[in-house]
Design an enzyme around this catalytic site. Sequence first.
Site, PDB file in Angstrom:
ATOM      1  N   CYS A  93     -12.612 -47.186  66.868  1.00  0.00           N
ATOM      2  CA  CYS A  93     -13.825 -47.806  66.065  1.00  0.00           C
ATOM      3  C   CYS A  93     -15.077 -46.779  65.960  1.00  0.00           C
ATOM      4  CB  CYS A  93     -14.284 -48.887  66.813  1.00  0.00           C
ATOM      5  SG  CYS A  93     -15.308 -49.936  65.730  1.00  0.00           S
ATOM      6  N   ARG A 127     -18.746 -56.995  56.974  1.00  0.00           N
ATOM      7  CA  ARG A 127     -18.141 -56.559  58.180  1.00  0.00           C
ATOM      8  C   ARG A 127     -16.630 -57.177  58.375  1.00  0.00           C
ATOM      9  NH1 ARG A 127     -19.630 -54.942  63.065  1.00  0.00           N
ATOM     10  NH2 ARG A 127     -21.606 -54.439  62.262  1.00  0.00           N
ATOM     11  N   HIS A 191      -9.539 -52.716  68.834  1.00  0.00           N
ATOM     12  CA  HIS A 191      -9.992 -53.244  70.351  1.00  0.00           C
ATOM     13  C   HIS A 191      -8.930 -54.239  70.637  1.00  0.00           C
ATOM     14  CE1 HIS A 191     -13.770 -51.619  69.157  1.00  0.00           C
ATOM     15  NE2 HIS A 191     -13.994 -52.205  68.212  1.00  0.00           N
TER      16      HIS A 191
END
Length: 235
Positions: A93, A127, A191
């Site tokens: 990320c 997002r 993640h």
Amino acid sequence: MQSELAIVWIYPDLLSTYGDQGNALVLEQRARARGIATRTVHVRSSDPVPRDGHVYLIGGGEDRPQILGAERLRKDGGLHQAIDRGAALLAVCAGYQIMGSVFGGEEGQPVPGIELLDISSGRGERRSVGELAAEVDPALGLPMLTGFENHMGVTRLGPGVRPLSRTLVGTGNGDGTEGCYAGRVIGTYLHGPALARNPALADLLLSWVVGPLPQIDDSWYQRLRDERLAAVLPR
């Protein structure tokens, strides 16, 4: 094989927002299950990055810590030296974006990366939050990737890297691909932590530095993978 595997976790005080430290725990467990001794070094942002590690990890974080992390890695130079001498790296990320030539700062302004990967990143319009599933580049011989993404990044890949995978569910780089790799360096938005969800990816990193690995019991990991993939893939 290495007599002791050195795992280096970079800047946990800045880039450890989303549980990515779990990647170090997975590498420790999978190495030790094969009789490989490990030591894990936590490198705070005030410390130099050691040049003699075997597998390096860097995780996700917020905008300001990402900018600070990039500044300190550029000045330090240790990660570049470690990769040049054959170490492996998983960058996640914010850490993934730092590895490129530029990424988007707090207001979308361009911030220099450390130019370890031939990528450039900016801020997207919205997002991306949610589960991600992606088919890995066949050259790597890995099963489908599963993970969780939470970012506003749009990452463009240059000719010096290959896409790590192609998305089936989720956003990834923003162009139908997710992550990238070059040599022994892997970048991803995943993640979960990524290596807990994708033990074959952990083994790939280990094999790059210790050689071929014997099989171990992956039933626990497989149950987790089956559950998450079944929840997001079309039936």
